[in-house]
Design a protein around this motif. Sequence first.
Motif, mmCIF file in Angstrom:
data_model
loop_
_atom_site.group_PDB
_atom_site.id
_atom_site.type_symbol
_atom_site.label_atom_id
_atom_site.label_comp_id
_atom_site.label_asym_id
_atom_site.label_seq_id
_atom_site.Cartn_x
_atom_site.Cartn_y
_atom_site.Cartn_z
ATOM 1 N N MET A 123 -2.082 -7.813 -24.489
ATOM 2 C CA MET A 123 -2.272 -6.802 -25.505
ATOM 3 C C MET A 123 -3.766 -6.533 -25.652
ATOM 4 O O MET A 123 -4.579 -7.439 -25.618
ATOM 5 C CB MET A 123 -1.654 -7.299 -26.805
ATOM 6 N N THR A 179 1.484 5.047 -33.837
ATOM 7 C CA THR A 179 2.155 4.149 -32.912
ATOM 8 C C THR A 179 3.282 4.928 -32.260
ATOM 9 O O THR A 179 4.045 5.604 -32.950
ATOM 10 C CB THR A 179 2.726 2.917 -33.645
ATOM 11 N N CYS A 210 6.664 4.904 -30.332
ATOM 12 C CA CYS A 210 7.864 4.072 -30.250
ATOM 13 C C CYS A 210 7.955 3.329 -31.557
ATOM 14 O O CYS A 210 8.501 3.835 -32.510
ATOM 15 C CB CYS A 210 7.882 3.150 -29.029
ATOM 16 N N CYS A 262 10.327 -1.489 -31.617
ATOM 17 C CA CYS A 262 10.511 -2.767 -30.935
ATOM 18 C C CYS A 262 9.294 -3.638 -31.215
ATOM 19 O O CYS A 262 8.389 -3.248 -31.926
ATOM 20 C CB CYS A 262 10.679 -2.543 -29.435
ATOM 21 N N ASN A 263 9.271 -4.781 -30.617
ATOM 22 C CA ASN A 263 8.141 -5.685 -30.777
ATOM 23 C C ASN A 263 7.510 -5.947 -29.410
ATOM 24 O O ASN A 263 7.235 -7.082 -29.056
ATOM 25 C CB ASN A 263 8.615 -6.995 -31.419
ATOM 26 N N CYS A 264 7.321 -4.863 -28.633
ATOM 27 C CA CYS A 264 6.865 -5.028 -27.252
ATOM 28 C C CYS A 264 5.419 -4.588 -27.041
ATOM 29 O O CYS A 264 4.966 -4.496 -25.926
ATOM 30 C CB CYS A 264 7.784 -4.244 -26.316
ATOM 31 N N GLY A 265 4.695 -4.276 -28.120
ATOM 32 C CA GLY A 265 3.326 -3.811 -27.936
ATOM 33 C C GLY A 265 3.288 -2.350 -27.566
ATOM 34 O O GLY A 265 2.745 -1.971 -26.537
ATOM 35 N N CYS A 266 3.899 -1.530 -28.363
ATOM 36 C CA CYS A 266 4.010 -0.088 -28.095
ATOM 37 C C CYS A 266 2.630 0.564 -27.946
ATOM 38 O O CYS A 266 1.647 0.097 -28.526
ATOM 39 C CB CYS A 266 4.747 0.582 -29.238
ATOM 40 N N ASP A 319 1.138 -0.495 -23.567
ATOM 41 C CA ASP A 319 1.806 -1.762 -23.836
ATOM 42 C C ASP A 319 1.488 -2.836 -22.801
ATOM 43 O O ASP A 319 2.060 -3.918 -22.825
ATOM 44 C CB ASP A 319 3.313 -1.575 -23.983
ATOM 45 N N PHE A 320 0.541 -2.557 -21.899
ATOM 46 C CA PHE A 320 0.109 -3.534 -20.910
ATOM 47 C C PHE A 320 -1.308 -4.028 -21.181
ATOM 48 O O PHE A 320 -1.892 -4.733 -20.370
ATOM 49 C CB PHE A 320 0.185 -2.948 -19.500
#
Length: 71
Positions: free
Chosen positions: A1, A12, A14, A17-21, A41-42
Motif C-alpha cells: 500500500m 476513494t 470502489c 472492500c478492504n483491498c486497498g482501493c 491498489d498495488f
Amino acid sequence: MADTGGLEPVATFCGNCNCGCPQLFVDPNAPADRRIVLTDDFGQRVQMSADQFSSLVDDAKNGRLDGVALP
C-alpha cells in the motif's frame, strides 16, 4: 500500500472492500506540477498538476473516456 501520510483524501474508488482501493489525494506540500496524487491498489502512484487532472475530468464529463475500460 502506498504511503499516504500528509496527503488530503478527496475520493476513494470502489470502497466496498478492504483491498486497498484506488484513491485520489491532494498533496499540499508537493510542487504545483505534482500536487494531485492518484494511488492504486498495488501501492503505486501517479502525480499530476491540477490542470492535468482538470483536463482528465473534462474528458470524462464529455464522454471521451466512455468505453475505455471495456474488454
